[in-house]
Design an enzyme around this catalytic site. Structure first.
Site, PDB file in Angstrom:
ATOM      1  N   GLY A  71       0.728  -0.996  -0.095  1.00 31.03           N
ATOM      2  CA  GLY A  71       0.125   0.040   0.115  1.00 31.03           C
ATOM      3  C   GLY A  71       1.010   1.375  -0.167  1.00 31.03           C
ATOM      4  O   GLY A  71       0.527   2.018  -0.675  1.00 31.03           O
ATOM      5  N   THR A  72       1.966   1.039   0.735  1.00 33.76           N
ATOM      6  CA  THR A  72       2.891   2.087   0.846  1.00 33.76           C
ATOM      7  C   THR A  72       3.408   2.624  -0.566  1.00 33.76           C
ATOM      8  O   THR A  72       3.461   3.882  -0.890  1.00 33.76           O
ATOM      9  CB  THR A  72       4.129   1.895   1.760  1.00 33.76           C
ATOM     10  OG1 THR A  72       3.815   1.567   3.170  1.00 33.76           O
ATOM     11  CG2 THR A  72       5.124   2.995   1.840  1.00 33.76           C
ATOM     12  N   ASN A 151      -6.609   4.906   9.751  1.00 28.98           N
ATOM     13  CA  ASN A 151      -6.270   3.764  10.150  1.00 28.98           C
ATOM     14  C   ASN A 151      -6.414   3.574  11.803  1.00 28.98           C
ATOM     15  O   ASN A 151      -6.216   2.604  12.367  1.00 28.98           O
ATOM     16  CB  ASN A 151      -4.929   3.174   9.864  1.00 28.98           C
ATOM     17  CG  ASN A 151      -4.199   4.587   9.615  1.00 28.98           C
ATOM     18  OD1 ASN A 151      -4.163   5.351   9.084  1.00 28.98           O
ATOM     19  ND2 ASN A 151      -3.029   4.371  10.445  1.00 28.98           N
ATOM     20  N   GLN A 179      -7.480   1.040   4.359  1.00 28.17           N
ATOM     21  CA  GLN A 179      -8.216   0.569   5.453  1.00 28.17           C
ATOM     22  C   GLN A 179      -9.688   0.357   5.080  1.00 28.17           C
ATOM     23  O   GLN A 179     -10.484  -0.406   5.769  1.00 28.17           O
ATOM     24  CB  GLN A 179      -8.022   1.421   6.559  1.00 28.17           C
ATOM     25  CG  GLN A 179      -6.941   1.534   7.600  1.00 28.17           C
ATOM     26  CD  GLN A 179      -6.650   0.261   8.323  1.00 28.17           C
ATOM     27  OE1 GLN A 179      -7.900  -0.435   8.724  1.00 28.17           O
ATOM     28  NE2 GLN A 179      -5.533   0.026   8.627  1.00 28.17           N
ATOM     29  N   SER A 199      -4.241  -2.467  -0.390  1.00 19.15           N
ATOM     30  CA  SER A 199      -3.338  -3.524   0.154  1.00 19.15           C
ATOM     31  C   SER A 199      -3.808  -4.772   0.702  1.00 19.15           C
ATOM     32  O   SER A 199      -4.627  -4.618   1.682  1.00 19.15           O
ATOM     33  CB  SER A 199      -2.398  -2.781   1.537  1.00 19.15           C
ATOM     34  OG  SER A 199      -1.547  -3.618   1.931  1.00 19.15           O
ATOM     35  N   HIS A 201      -2.681  -7.229   2.692  1.00 17.49           N
ATOM     36  CA  HIS A 201      -2.765  -7.676   4.199  1.00 17.49           C
ATOM     37  C   HIS A 201      -3.687  -6.956   5.033  1.00 17.49           C
ATOM     38  O   HIS A 201      -3.918  -7.238   6.278  1.00 17.49           O
ATOM     39  CB  HIS A 201      -1.244  -7.707   4.508  1.00 17.49           C
ATOM     40  CG  HIS A 201      -0.859  -6.248   5.076  1.00 17.49           C
ATOM     41  ND1 HIS A 201      -0.712  -6.004   6.575  1.00 17.49           N
ATOM     42  CD2 HIS A 201      -0.471  -5.199   4.394  1.00 17.49           C
ATOM     43  CE1 HIS A 201      -0.104  -4.835   6.613  1.00 17.49           C
ATOM     44  NE2 HIS A 201       0.058  -4.333   5.280  1.00 17.49           N
ATOM     45  N   THR A 237      10.190  -8.229 -12.054  1.00 17.39           N
ATOM     46  CA  THR A 237       9.313  -9.752 -12.346  1.00 17.39           C
ATOM     47  C   THR A 237       8.212  -9.665 -11.391  1.00 17.39           C
ATOM     48  O   THR A 237       8.289  -9.617 -10.204  1.00 17.39           O
ATOM     49  CB  THR A 237      10.259 -10.892 -12.304  1.00 17.39           C
ATOM     50  OG1 THR A 237      11.412 -10.650 -13.223  1.00 17.39           O
ATOM     51  CG2 THR A 237       9.397 -12.090 -12.421  1.00 17.39           C
ATOM     52  N   CYS A 325       5.388   5.637  22.515  1.00 16.92           N
ATOM     53  CA  CYS A 325       6.651   5.040  22.713  1.00 16.92           C
ATOM     54  C   CYS A 325       6.836   4.024  21.685  1.00 16.92           C
ATOM     55  O   CYS A 325       8.035   3.720  21.294  1.00 16.92           O
ATOM     56  CB  CYS A 325       6.535   4.229  24.251  1.00 16.92           C
ATOM     57  SG  CYS A 325       5.967   5.483  25.385  1.00 16.92           S
TER      58      CYS A 325
END
Ligand SMILES: *Cc1c(COP(=O)(O)O)cnc(C)c1O
Length: 412
Positions: A71-72, A151, A179, A199, A201, A237, A325
């Site tokens: 997706g990126t 997201n 998303q 994307s 996944h 490919t 974090c």
């Protein structure tokens, strides 16, 4: 008790049906799709089929689909490719303040290359209003990119209205629908978009494969150079097994989507209402109604998001947080700040994202353990102590503990 996975916005499990379709393309049908022999032709046929499946899932034509590595990558090709292609016309691009980093950092890269970038603000629910776009768009605006659904907080944007404004002003409109696809019905013609990223996944396909929809006639510059695969826009490919997996996952995800989404949304609402009821000083982030059926994002005051995650993990519940974090920075999520949360409240946020495999029992379990965990962590918080103290002595304005805001981060 099995572990409960509620981090489906981060990634999803590959469905066994999807994996089964992929496997033969590693071993039996291993040819290079560019080869003329039977091995190559079989691989080429598989790619053609997957392209049809992906196109059908978003109401596009197969010729409008380009397979990408993620997706990126689709976001990068759309933004940079369109900005460079149209730079003689103008160097102004518009995006929103709450985009995924795949768009945000790409826009920052373009800014360093001399492009002028406007980041549209959002309201308290995370919505980009068409009026803000209308007033930001200029003569030299070439590309507008606003995500279909966020997201982190799940807010769904008024893409049709936004795309219409871009079209009226002669700018291309891109939407990061990573998303949204497989979660809510998406049709490129109804939305009126020129470019759309997705994307695999995020809808039970494999990681490392995505696609970019480019409306017929829309041209963007390539960012990589090599062979003529994907019409030269994304040379290299083809990743045949993963492309097959993407196609299959897209078909599966969009089949009976309405019913699946309604079922998931009912569980989501039970989760949201249950948490807000049981955990004092908690609030929902994102729009109550205009949100992804699988997304809940709650801020729990006086609780640190990271501690919440770790404790939930120990209880067998996988979640995510808008706390800083995990990203290795001290600032909390740019999305939570953009909707107006203070650093302190943003730090105590928890994202629980469901899938069509999430069960009622799992939601009940979360509602059983989360309130206790929140209460336990709160008791250890100096901010909670201060707050209660201040509550009891509300005329006490001498806040000698205001410097105690730093959070303990577990960097990974
Ligand atoms: C996950 C995600 C991406 C990135 O997709 P990858 O395939 O992981 O590179 C981009 N945008 C949004 C909104 C996402 O949720």
């Amino acid at each position: 008790m099995n572990a409960i996975y509620l981090d489906n916005a981060a990634t999803t499990k590959v469905k066994p049906e999807v994996l089964a379709k992929m496997l033969p393309y590693f071993t039996d049908v291993f040819g290079n799709p560019g080869s003329v022999h039977a091995f190559g032709r079989s691989a080429k046929l598989a790619i053609d089929k997957a392209r049809e499946q992906v196109a059908k899932a978003i109401g596009a034509n197969a010729s409008e689909i380009t397979f990408t590595a993620s997706g990126t990558e689709a976001d990068n090709i759309a933004l940079i490719g369109a900005a460079i292609r149209n730079q003689k016309k103008g160097k102004h691009i518009i995006t929103s303040a709450i985009e995924h980093h795949a768009v945000l950092h790409t826009a920052e890269h373009l800014a360093k290359q001399g492009f002028d970038v406007t980041y549209l603000p959002v309201d308290a629910d995370g919505i980009v209003s068409p009026e803000t776009l209308e007033s930001a768009i200029r003569e030299d605006t070439t590309v507008v990119s606003v995500m279909a659904a966020n997201n982190e907080i799940g807010t769904i944007q008024p893409i049709r209205e936004l795309a219409e404004i871009a079209r009226k002003h002669g700018a291309l409109f891109h939407t990061d629908a990573v998303q949204a696809v497989g979660s809510i019905p998406i049709n490129v013609h109804e939305l009126g978009v020129d470019m759309l990223s997705l994307s695999a996944h995020k809808f039970h396909g494999p990681k490392g494969i995505g696609a970019l929809y480019l409306k017929k006639g829309v041209r963007v510059d390539a960012l990589e150079f090599g062979g003529s695969q994907e019409r030269g826009l994304r040379p290299g490919t083809e990743n045949v097994p993963y492309i097959v997996g993407l196609g299959e996952a897209a078909e599966l995800a969009t089949r009976g989507l309405q019913e699946k989404a309604e079922r998931v949304a009912r569980l989501r609402d039970k989760l949201i209402d249950g948490i807000l009821e049981r955990v004092p000083y908690s609030r929902l982030n994102g729009h109550r109604m205009r949100r992804l059926p699988n997304n809940s994002n709650i801020s729990i005051r006086f609780v640190e998001g990271e501690s919440l995650l770790l404790t939930l993990d120990m209880a067998g519940i996988a979640a995510s947080s808008g706390s800083a974090c995990t990203s290795g920075s001290l600032d909390p999520s740019h999305v939570l700040l953009a909707i107006g949360l203070t650093h302190e409240i943003a730090h105590g946020s928890l994202r629980l994202t469901l899938s069509d495999e999430t069960t009622e029992e799992e939601i009940d379990r979360v509602l059983e353990v989360l309130p206790n965990i929140a209460q336990r962590l709160r008791k250890m918080s100096p901010l909670w102590e201060d707050f209660q103290f201040r509550d009891k002595n509300s005329d006490n304005s001498n806040d000698k503990n205001s410097g105690r805001k730093e959070q303990l981060c577990t960097l990974n």
